[in-house]
Design a protein around this motif. Structure first.
Motif, PDB file in Angstrom:
ATOM      1  N   THR A  16       0.836  -1.193   0.000  1.00 25.84           N
ATOM      2  CA  THR A  16       0.000   0.000   0.000  1.00 25.84           C
ATOM      3  C   THR A  16       0.874   1.246   0.000  1.00 25.84           C
ATOM      4  OG1 THR A  16      -1.712  -1.183   1.219  1.00 25.84           O
ATOM      5  CG2 THR A  16      -1.852   1.203   1.216  1.00 25.84           C
ATOM      6  N   LYS A  17       1.904   1.238   0.828  1.00 32.10           N
ATOM      7  CA  LYS A  17       2.829   2.381   0.871  1.00 32.10           C
ATOM      8  C   LYS A  17       3.478   2.620  -0.492  1.00 32.10           C
ATOM      9  CE  LYS A  17       7.154   3.927   2.896  1.00 32.10           C
ATOM     10  NZ  LYS A  17       8.066   4.024   1.786  1.00 32.10           N
ATOM     11  N   SER A  50       2.251   1.954  -3.349  1.00 33.16           N
ATOM     12  CA  SER A  50       1.208   2.052  -4.384  1.00 33.16           C
ATOM     13  C   SER A  50       1.294   0.869  -5.343  1.00 33.16           C
ATOM     14  CB  SER A  50       1.332   3.362  -5.163  1.00 33.16           C
ATOM     15  OG  SER A  50       1.071   4.451  -4.345  1.00 33.16           O
ATOM     16  N   HIS A 101      -0.529  -2.074  -5.007  1.00 35.77           N
ATOM     17  CA  HIS A 101      -1.697  -2.949  -5.055  1.00 35.77           C
ATOM     18  C   HIS A 101      -2.295  -2.915  -6.452  1.00 35.77           C
ATOM     19  CE1 HIS A 101      -2.437  -4.606  -1.107  1.00 35.77           C
ATOM     20  NE2 HIS A 101      -1.936  -3.501  -0.605  1.00 35.77           N
ATOM     21  N   ASP A 103     -10.254   4.717  -3.012  1.00 32.77           N
ATOM     22  CA  ASP A 103      -9.464   4.824  -1.789  1.00 32.77           C
ATOM     23  C   ASP A 103     -10.357   5.067  -0.574  1.00 32.77           C
ATOM     24  OD1 ASP A 103      -7.082   4.290  -3.011  1.00 32.77           O
ATOM     25  OD2 ASP A 103      -6.376   6.364  -3.063  1.00 32.77           O
ATOM     26  N   TRP A 120     -11.875   1.801   0.258  1.00 38.53           N
ATOM     27  CA  TRP A 120     -10.839   0.969   0.859  1.00 38.53           C
ATOM     28  C   TRP A 120     -10.605   1.377   2.325  1.00 38.53           C
ATOM     29  CZ3 TRP A 120      -5.246   0.634  -1.541  1.00 38.53           C
ATOM     30  CH2 TRP A 120      -4.548  -0.446  -0.972  1.00 38.53           C
ATOM     31  N   ASN A 129     -11.181  -0.951   5.553  1.00 39.49           N
ATOM     32  CA  ASN A 129     -10.123  -1.151   6.543  1.00 39.49           C
ATOM     33  C   ASN A 129     -10.577  -0.741   7.938  1.00 39.49           C
ATOM     34  OD1 ASN A 129      -8.397  -2.085   4.583  1.00 39.49           O
ATOM     35  ND2 ASN A 129      -7.186  -0.221   4.461  1.00 39.49           N
ATOM     36  N   MET A 147      -2.369  -0.024   6.703  1.00 36.62           N
ATOM     37  CA  MET A 147      -2.820   0.191   5.321  1.00 36.62           C
ATOM     38  C   MET A 147      -3.620   1.479   5.204  1.00 36.62           C
ATOM     39  SD  MET A 147      -3.828  -3.386   3.503  1.00 36.62           S
ATOM     40  CE  MET A 147      -4.221  -4.447   4.870  1.00 36.62           C
ATOM     41  N   ARG A 169      -1.309   4.398   5.315  1.00 37.64           N
ATOM     42  CA  ARG A 169      -0.536   4.505   4.069  1.00 37.64           C
ATOM     43  C   ARG A 169      -1.394   5.026   2.914  1.00 37.64           C
ATOM     44  NH1 ARG A 169       4.601   5.034   5.468  1.00 37.64           N
ATOM     45  NH2 ARG A 169       5.386   3.254   6.624  1.00 37.64           N
ATOM     46  N   ILE A 170      -2.675   4.668   2.877  1.00 35.00           N
ATOM     47  CA  ILE A 170      -3.561   5.209   1.844  1.00 35.00           C
ATOM     48  C   ILE A 170      -3.685   6.718   2.022  1.00 35.00           C
ATOM     49  CG2 ILE A 170      -5.940   5.246   0.961  1.00 35.00           C
ATOM     50  CD1 ILE A 170      -6.135   2.285   1.930  1.00 35.00           C
ATOM     51  N   ASN A 215      -0.409   8.353   0.989  1.00 29.70           N
ATOM     52  CA  ASN A 215      -0.253   8.414  -0.462  1.00 29.70           C
ATOM     53  C   ASN A 215      -1.123   9.504  -1.080  1.00 29.70           C
ATOM     54  OD1 ASN A 215       1.622   6.388  -0.460  1.00 29.70           O
ATOM     55  ND2 ASN A 215       0.245   4.808  -1.180  1.00 29.70           N
ATOM     56  N   ASP A 225       3.959   2.832  -9.032  1.00 30.87           N
ATOM     57  CA  ASP A 225       4.258   1.554  -8.384  1.00 30.87           C
ATOM     58  C   ASP A 225       5.568   0.994  -8.943  1.00 30.87           C
ATOM     59  OD1 ASP A 225       3.966  -1.193  -9.721  1.00 30.87           O
ATOM     60  OD2 ASP A 225       2.235  -0.183 -10.572  1.00 30.87           O
TER      61      ASP A 225
END
Length: 187
Positions: free
Chosen positions: A65-66, A68, A70, A93, A96, A100, A142, A145-146, A149, A162
């Protein structure tokens, strides 16, 4: 000192994944050697290797995730204006993050409220809480990190690519440079 601390924290999933990978690979290697050569095995070795692998997988998801890294299906956005891709990316996001957050709640409730203190691992005798604690940790990481980002992308204007896309782009550039050098050599 402060800069190194922040660098360590920013890469903590990476460091923990490396440590866990080393632990479970060494344990499994030792188990194989001990079984085949000495007809003996460490009683708790397979169990600890399994739990280390589970922690490795969940922390690896947070690290992906960090980075990017995925999987996302983005091909269809080439046919639309750029704002559609941005809107859909932010929407996914947010979904997501919602997933989470819900899973952090469920896993925290399970680990701290529903799990019996007497549930212990079979060979090590360690309370299972400690092994299941990776669930709220990983899904919280996660989520953070989302958010990180999106902050980097929308506020700091950092283009997050990524690692696979970056490597593919570098391969394409080096291939084009090699072909260019070959064509220059032929002339």
């Amino acid at each position: 000192m402060k800069k190194n601390l922040f660098k360590f924290i920013d890469n903590i999933e990476n460091y923990l994944c490396q440590l866990l990978l080393v632990v479970f690979v060494i344990l499994l290697f030792l188990q194989i050697v001990l079984r085949n050569i000495f007809s003996y095995s460490i009683p708790w070795g397979d169990e600890l290797a399994t739990y280390a692998f589970v922690w490795f997988a969940y922390l690896g998801a947070a690290y992906a995730t960090k980075m990017s890294a995925h999987n996302r299906v983005t091909f269809q956005f080439k046919f639309f204006p750029p704002w559609v891709e941005t809107f859909c990316g932010v929407l996914t996001d947010l979904i997501w993050i919602g997933f989470n957050a819900f899973f952090v709640y469920l896993s925290y409730d399970f680990v701290f409220n529903k799990m019996n203190l007497f549930w212990k691992s079979q060979t090590m005798g360690v309370p299972m809480k400690y092994f299941y604690f990776i669930l709220p940790i990983a899904f919280t990481a996660m989520t953070l990190r989302i958010i990180q980002n999106n902050y980097l992308h929308f506020v700091k204007k950092v283009d997050l690519i990524d690692p696979e896309a970056k490597a593919l782009d570098e391969m394409t550039k080096s291939e084009a440079a090699r072909e260019n050098n070959q064509s220059m050599g032929e002339k």
